[in-house]
Design an enzyme around this catalytic site. Sequence first.
Site, PDB file in Angstrom:
ATOM      1  N   HIS A  62      -3.568  -5.445   5.269  1.00 28.51           N
ATOM      2  CA  HIS A  62      -3.634  -3.279   4.257  1.00 28.51           C
ATOM      3  C   HIS A  62      -2.247  -3.466   4.068  1.00 28.51           C
ATOM      4  O   HIS A  62      -1.018  -3.983   3.858  1.00 28.51           O
ATOM      5  CB  HIS A  62      -3.987  -2.529   5.474  1.00 28.51           C
ATOM      6  CG  HIS A  62      -2.469  -2.684   6.498  1.00 28.51           C
ATOM      7  ND1 HIS A  62      -2.146  -4.154   7.575  1.00 28.51           N
ATOM      8  CD2 HIS A  62      -1.825  -1.531   7.074  1.00 28.51           C
ATOM      9  CE1 HIS A  62      -1.115  -3.767   8.347  1.00 28.51           C
ATOM     10  NE2 HIS A  62      -1.300  -1.852   7.998  1.00 28.51           N
ATOM     11  N   ASP A  66       4.992  -3.036   6.870  1.00 26.31           N
ATOM     12  CA  ASP A  66       5.815  -3.753   7.362  1.00 26.31           C
ATOM     13  C   ASP A  66       4.260  -4.696   7.123  1.00 26.31           C
ATOM     14  O   ASP A  66       5.257  -6.231   8.074  1.00 26.31           O
ATOM     15  CB  ASP A  66       5.435  -3.154   9.023  1.00 26.31           C
ATOM     16  CG  ASP A  66       4.847  -2.850   9.300  1.00 26.31           C
ATOM     17  OD1 ASP A  66       3.623  -2.036   8.720  1.00 26.31           O
ATOM     18  OD2 ASP A  66       3.716  -3.239  10.848  1.00 26.31           O
TER      19      ASP A  66
HETATM   20 ZN   LIG Z   1       2.318  -2.927  11.672  1.00 26.15          ZN
HETATM   21 ZN   LIG Z   2      -0.473  -0.959  10.034  1.00 27.94          ZN
END
Ligand SMILES: [Zn+2]
Ligand SMILES: [Zn+2]
Length: 325
Positions: A62, A66
């Site tokens: 996604h 991060d």
């Molecule tokens: Zn994450």
């Molecule tokens: Zn996430």
Amino acid sequence: MDLRVTFLGTAAAAPSQAQNVAATLVQRGPERLLVDCGEGTQRQLQWSYAGLAEIETILLTHNHADHYLGLPGLLKTYANHQRQKPLTVYGPAGTWMLLRTLSGVIGRLPFELEIVELEAGDEVKGTRDYTITALRVEHRLPALGYVLAEAARPGRFDVAEAKRRGAPDGPLMGELARGQDITVAGHVVAAAGLVGASQPGRKLVFSGDTQPCAAVLEAARGADLLVHEGTFLDEEEAEAKKSAHSTVREACELAREADVRLLALTHVSSRYRKQDVRKIAQSVFAATVVPADFDQIDVPYPERGQPLLRKQGGLDSDAVPPFRR
Ligand SMILES: [Zn+2]
Ligand SMILES: [Zn+2]
């Protein structure tokens, strides 16, 4: 065929001294795939046994920072190395726009970069004798998990029995092994009973960031390895719900219900100590490990034993990253 998972980054949200953000390397025979590419992944790769191998497939779960901020750096380094091999980045809806946004930073590439957006049930193209299928998971934006499933292996062919029935060495033996009757000097040699039952292939499931969800539970049934996020402990359950993450307990309960051979918890908040997380996790589902960066899991065929966590098995034997000095 070797099947190996190396954890390059096990932290949630932000890196800490000892842990980098999300990236997991999957090695199957000579092939290498990367699941997510958090900031600093190219450095983690350099410290790993894989080095800056020309990975051809990157699976993004996604578009949270991060999980993708390592892409521009990795692609730029590949460009500096005059990489020629094409690279495909898969991800959920929004991946194309993300790469377009990053393209101003990345600049021109000397190799072909293909971007493929996947929906639930879509498969990664070009795989041989295994499939990678996208799962729609439940996070705060379009998010995918991935299932790597090997095809069933053909059963063992009983050569001695085939010879006893009168089959000669050579191409006719191959036909028998494929289940076809053959004729030798007017005499029929039956294939029935010469090939044993086919053996199931191995299955790995990656949840990505998600709250506990039915899609992962169903996909993980009987999996050899489930890599599931466990961002929070029970005391922060409300925070887990709000941010659409799983608690360690929830991930373990799901793994127990799915009856997986091994659960690897990752994306664990660096506020917690790994030994505390491990203790809580194993009280719910004993076959749980909490890998650190560079830990590696070998996933053998079921008849050859259990998946095994090797501490720092993915670290290059000559590498001395700062946290080891
Ligand atoms: Zn994450
Ligand atoms: Zn996430």
